[in-house]
Design a protein around this motif. Sequence first.
Motif, PDB file in Angstrom:
ATOM      1  N   LEU A 127     -14.629  27.450  46.823  1.00  0.00           N
ATOM      2  CA  LEU A 127     -15.594  28.459  46.383  1.00  0.00           C
ATOM      3  C   LEU A 127     -16.816  28.443  47.302  1.00  0.00           C
ATOM      4  N   PRO A 128     -17.429  29.620  47.525  1.00  0.00           N
ATOM      5  CA  PRO A 128     -18.658  29.634  48.316  1.00  0.00           C
ATOM      6  C   PRO A 128     -19.789  28.971  47.538  1.00  0.00           C
ATOM      7  N   HIS A 129     -20.672  28.293  48.260  1.00  0.00           N
ATOM      8  CA  HIS A 129     -21.743  27.533  47.610  1.00  0.00           C
ATOM      9  C   HIS A 129     -22.885  27.374  48.605  1.00  0.00           C
ATOM     10  N   TYR A 130     -24.132  27.355  48.109  1.00  0.00           N
ATOM     11  CA  TYR A 130     -25.295  27.103  48.944  1.00  0.00           C
ATOM     12  C   TYR A 130     -25.860  25.723  48.625  1.00  0.00           C
ATOM     13  N   ILE A 131     -26.279  25.022  49.677  1.00  0.00           N
ATOM     14  CA  ILE A 131     -27.008  23.760  49.545  1.00  0.00           C
ATOM     15  C   ILE A 131     -28.228  23.848  50.455  1.00  0.00           C
ATOM     16  N   ILE A 132     -29.153  22.898  50.292  1.00  0.00           N
ATOM     17  CA  ILE A 132     -30.339  22.843  51.152  1.00  0.00           C
ATOM     18  C   ILE A 132     -30.354  21.490  51.860  1.00  0.00           C
ATOM     19  N   LEU A 133     -30.326  21.511  53.179  1.00  0.00           N
ATOM     20  CA  LEU A 133     -30.486  20.277  53.942  1.00  0.00           C
ATOM     21  C   LEU A 133     -31.967  19.930  53.977  1.00  0.00           C
ATOM     22  N   VAL A 134     -32.283  18.659  53.670  1.00  0.00           N
ATOM     23  CA  VAL A 134     -33.686  18.234  53.607  1.00  0.00           C
ATOM     24  C   VAL A 134     -33.996  17.028  54.495  1.00  0.00           C
ATOM     25  N   GLY A 135     -32.991  16.436  55.120  1.00  0.00           N
ATOM     26  CA  GLY A 135     -33.203  15.280  55.982  1.00  0.00           C
ATOM     27  C   GLY A 135     -31.942  14.947  56.754  1.00  0.00           C
ATOM     28  N   ALA A 136     -32.084  14.064  57.749  1.00  0.00           N
ATOM     29  CA  ALA A 136     -30.929  13.699  58.575  1.00  0.00           C
ATOM     30  C   ALA A 136     -31.113  12.315  59.177  1.00  0.00           C
ATOM     31  N   THR A 137     -29.987  11.681  59.436  1.00  0.00           N
ATOM     32  CA  THR A 137     -29.939  10.480  60.251  1.00  0.00           C
ATOM     33  C   THR A 137     -28.986  10.830  61.389  1.00  0.00           C
ATOM     34  N   GLY A 138     -28.662   9.889  62.223  1.00  0.00           N
ATOM     35  CA  GLY A 138     -27.706  10.174  63.280  1.00  0.00           C
ATOM     36  C   GLY A 138     -26.315  10.440  62.747  1.00  0.00           C
ATOM     37  N   ALA A 139     -25.982   9.833  61.615  1.00  0.00           N
ATOM     38  CA  ALA A 139     -24.616   9.905  61.098  1.00  0.00           C
ATOM     39  C   ALA A 139     -24.439  10.802  59.889  1.00  0.00           C
ATOM     40  N   GLU A 140     -25.544  11.209  59.259  1.00  0.00           N
ATOM     41  CA  GLU A 140     -25.381  12.024  58.053  1.00  0.00           C
ATOM     42  C   GLU A 140     -26.599  12.899  57.787  1.00  0.00           C
ATOM     43  N   PHE A 141     -26.402  13.816  56.848  1.00  0.00           N
ATOM     44  CA  PHE A 141     -27.465  14.712  56.403  1.00  0.00           C
ATOM     45  C   PHE A 141     -27.717  14.468  54.927  1.00  0.00           C
ATOM     46  N   LEU A 142     -28.943  14.728  54.513  1.00  0.00           N
ATOM     47  CA  LEU A 142     -29.317  14.632  53.112  1.00  0.00           C
ATOM     48  C   LEU A 142     -29.501  16.046  52.589  1.00  0.00           C
ATOM     49  N   ALA A 143     -28.900  16.338  51.435  1.00  0.00           N
ATOM     50  CA  ALA A 143     -28.931  17.696  50.906  1.00  0.00           C
ATOM     51  C   ALA A 143     -29.339  17.716  49.442  1.00  0.00           C
ATOM     52  N   ARG A 144     -30.025  18.782  49.080  1.00  0.00           N
ATOM     53  CA  ARG A 144     -30.262  19.120  47.681  1.00  0.00           C
ATOM     54  C   ARG A 144     -29.139  20.084  47.332  1.00  0.00           C
ATOM     55  N   ASP A 145     -28.356  19.712  46.342  1.00  0.00           N
ATOM     56  CA  ASP A 145     -27.226  20.518  45.899  1.00  0.00           C
ATOM     57  C   ASP A 145     -27.520  20.973  44.475  1.00  0.00           C
ATOM     58  N   PRO A 146     -27.543  22.278  44.208  1.00  0.00           N
ATOM     59  CA  PRO A 146     -27.861  22.751  42.861  1.00  0.00           C
ATOM     60  C   PRO A 146     -26.767  22.500  41.824  1.00  0.00           C
ATOM     61  N   ASN A 147     -25.634  21.974  42.253  1.00  0.00           N
ATOM     62  CA  ASN A 147     -24.558  21.663  41.314  1.00  0.00           C
ATOM     63  C   ASN A 147     -25.096  20.666  40.279  1.00  0.00           C
ATOM     64  N   PRO A 148     -25.015  20.998  38.972  1.00  0.00           N
ATOM     65  CA  PRO A 148     -25.550  20.097  37.948  1.00  0.00           C
ATOM     66  C   PRO A 148     -24.936  18.698  37.981  1.00  0.00           C
TER      67      PRO A 148
END
Length: 179
Positions: A127-148
């Motif tokens: 399914l299509p979904h939106y998330i917000i990326l809020v930070g990063a390291t070299g190996a990963e990203f940190l996201a705010r996901d509105p999924n409850p």
Amino acid sequence: MAVALLLLGVLPAPGSTAVVPVPWVGQKGSRDCGHAVLAMLIAWRKGDADGGAAAYKGLKLARNRMLALEDLRRVAAAHGMSLDFVAPDRVYILGMSPDASLLDEFRNVLSGPEPRPIIVAIKEQELPHYIILVGATGAEFLARDPNPATKGRLRNLSNAELMRLMTGFGGISLKVSRR
């Protein structure tokens, strides 16, 4: 105490860039991720960590329908923000995999002189979904996901996982700016 704050998503993971302080808002309906993403960004724009729920209620948009990019851009503009493609010179083709160099573009936006959140269109459980990326390291990203189901915790996405999730949307991503 620091471990608890790290787990709650208040402190950045070790080695990460600063986390853009976007408050979490959970989506109410199965297709309301765009509404929740807008509410999170409106609260971030206002510097109001507790204002996301009020912003969500204040959105005058039809519920339980996936918002198009132009809907996101129109509502953001009405709230003093602009949403611009992270890589405007790229061709975004639905059904295609994004180029891995897009991850470097994300890191530049998240770690620049004025770090900004990034809305990313992903495919989650087909399914299509939106998330917000809020930070990063070299190996990963940190996201705010509105999924409850995330219960407001930052979601850690490896580079490979983020690339996989963006496949199908060609890397469609919008950086957020305050006006």
